[in-house]
Write an enzyme that holds these catalytic residues in place. Sequence first.
Site, PDB file in Angstrom:
ATOM      1  N   GLU A   1     -16.084 -64.469 -83.167  1.00  0.00           N
ATOM      2  CA  GLU A   1     -15.930 -64.132 -81.748  1.00  0.00           C
ATOM      3  C   GLU A   1     -14.858 -63.079 -81.599  1.00  0.00           C
ATOM      4  O   GLU A   1     -13.796 -63.161 -82.235  1.00  0.00           O
ATOM      5  CB  GLU A   1     -15.466 -65.351 -80.921  1.00  0.00           C
ATOM      6  CG  GLU A   1     -16.532 -66.331 -80.590  1.00  0.00           C
ATOM      7  CD  GLU A   1     -16.023 -67.433 -79.644  1.00  0.00           C
ATOM      8  OE1 GLU A   1     -15.194 -67.151 -78.765  1.00  0.00           O
ATOM      9  OE2 GLU A   1     -16.474 -68.576 -79.826  1.00  0.00           O
TER      10      GLU A   1
ATOM     11  N   GLU B   1     -13.141 -73.733 -82.612  1.00  0.00           N
ATOM     12  CA  GLU B   1     -11.739 -73.715 -82.171  1.00  0.00           C
ATOM     13  C   GLU B   1     -11.161 -75.093 -81.896  1.00  0.00           C
ATOM     14  O   GLU B   1     -10.826 -75.410 -80.749  1.00  0.00           O
ATOM     15  CB  GLU B   1     -11.608 -72.850 -80.920  1.00  0.00           C
ATOM     16  CG  GLU B   1     -12.045 -71.420 -81.123  1.00  0.00           C
ATOM     17  CD  GLU B   1     -11.825 -70.547 -79.888  1.00  0.00           C
ATOM     18  OE1 GLU B   1     -11.503 -71.086 -78.818  1.00  0.00           O
ATOM     19  OE2 GLU B   1     -11.978 -69.331 -80.012  1.00  0.00           O
TER      20      GLU B   1
HETATM   21  C1  BGC Z   1     -14.443 -69.755 -76.822  1.00  0.00           C
HETATM   22  C2  BGC Z   1     -15.565 -69.338 -75.908  1.00  0.00           C
HETATM   23  C3  BGC Z   1     -15.008 -68.639 -74.692  1.00  0.00           C
HETATM   24  C4  BGC Z   1     -14.240 -67.424 -75.157  1.00  0.00           C
HETATM   25  C5  BGC Z   1     -13.636 -66.595 -74.026  1.00  0.00           C
HETATM   26  C6  BGC Z   1     -13.374 -68.705 -77.003  1.00  0.00           C
HETATM   27  O1  BGC Z   1     -12.132 -69.302 -77.112  1.00  0.00           O
HETATM   28  O2  BGC Z   1     -14.939 -70.191 -78.060  1.00  0.00           O
HETATM   29  O3  BGC Z   1     -16.310 -70.477 -75.570  1.00  0.00           O
HETATM   30  O4  BGC Z   1     -15.973 -68.304 -73.764  1.00  0.00           O
HETATM   31  O5  BGC Z   1     -13.171 -67.840 -75.950  1.00  0.00           O
HETATM   32  O6  BGC Z   1     -12.680 -67.313 -73.339  1.00  0.00           O
END
Ligand code: BGC
Length: 400
Positions: free
Chosen positions: A314, A181
């Site tokens: 993610e 990101e």
């Molecule tokens: C990030 C993680 C973070 C997750 C939840 C993502 O933007 O890559 O490191 O824990 O969001 O906030």
Amino acid sequence: MPDLKFPENFLWGSATSAHQVEGGNVNDWSKWEKGNAGRLANQAKNHWEKWQQDRYPEMFQTRNYISGRACDHYNRFEEDFNIAKSLNHNAHRFSIEWSRIEPKEGVINEKEIKHYRQVLISLKEKNIEPFVTLYHWTLPQWLAEKGGWLNPKAPYYFDRYVKIISENLFDQVNFWITLNEPNIFSFNSFFRGVWPPQKKSILKYFKVLNSLNRAHKLAYRSLKLIDLDCQVGIAKHNVYFENFPFANFFWNNHFLRKIKKHQDFIGLNYYFHHRLFGNKNKSVTNMGWEIYPEGIYHVLKDLKKYHKPIYVMENGIADAQDVRRIEFIKDHLIWTHRAIKEGVDVKGYFYWSLLDNFEWDKGFWPKFGLVEIDHQTFERKIRPSAEFYAQICKENKLNL
Ligand code: BGC
């Protein structure tokens, strides 16, 4: 409703990042935490609503904001991967901590390279495909002192570190994620100025974005030179902007367009939906983030134009009581499946996160884990939603 079958060889797993789970890291973030934990605890009352303050009083404690031993995953990775295996994961995303590899400028810690080799071997032994992130927001302190990503040489320092990792570990890794990101990191650190190094300036924000872009391209070339067959991408934070074309162009596509010729796949991190007008009927996570599963479908459809395989790197929810996670996963997968049916080449889904971890400037109180962690005893407890997800991973389908 019929069961939703996912494509053959679909990868199912979860993700973590070094600083959030390993414990014992010494880098720009750990330094920043020490200087800011008290302030963050004091300011929590201004940031969170009453229901959140009542339910998560840890937010008022200074120690909530110190990563410290985190999940002690550095020492317990074997145990954690056994859990992932028992949950039928066939892939796992984690990050290598640059500050461990190169604690002083130009000095490589061989012991840490061996450590990550062990981590990779442990995954391979369990038939879990590793996805390795090379930069998930933390810098070695020496580089932070030289200006971090504002230093014009930062992309070359990054490339030098990437080469070392790749020369030593290429035989164990098929999938590399150079940057996590870049847009969120530069936005929070330089546009908003709330994350280290807290240098709020629009000019610096753009400089850092450019620098990250250059860093990715250099690293892409180096990774391919060392192992032509490896697959390289970034994990990109995209938002579903409803009726908001400029934001869609700038936030979601600008960086990706610039690295179009330097990526083999697209990693998508999906969390957010923004409407230009009116927010209604919001169902929210413990952090107050809107839950909007349909958004993953729209961002996936938007990414189709790049004609690259896509991995959801993610997608997850802060849900300490584990009352919404099952529905969250199910609904996001329904919409992901719909995108696949409409021709989007999605090849994997990684839930964020395997473990309850250190949520950056929010600390430990938001609980994203499939596995609950007691941060005093480090006891692991598998949540019911993890079992639900395990069934999907096992059958490669969602039973509706
Ligand atoms: C990030 C993680 C973070 C997750 C939840 C993502 O933007 O890559 O490191 O824990 O969001 O906030």
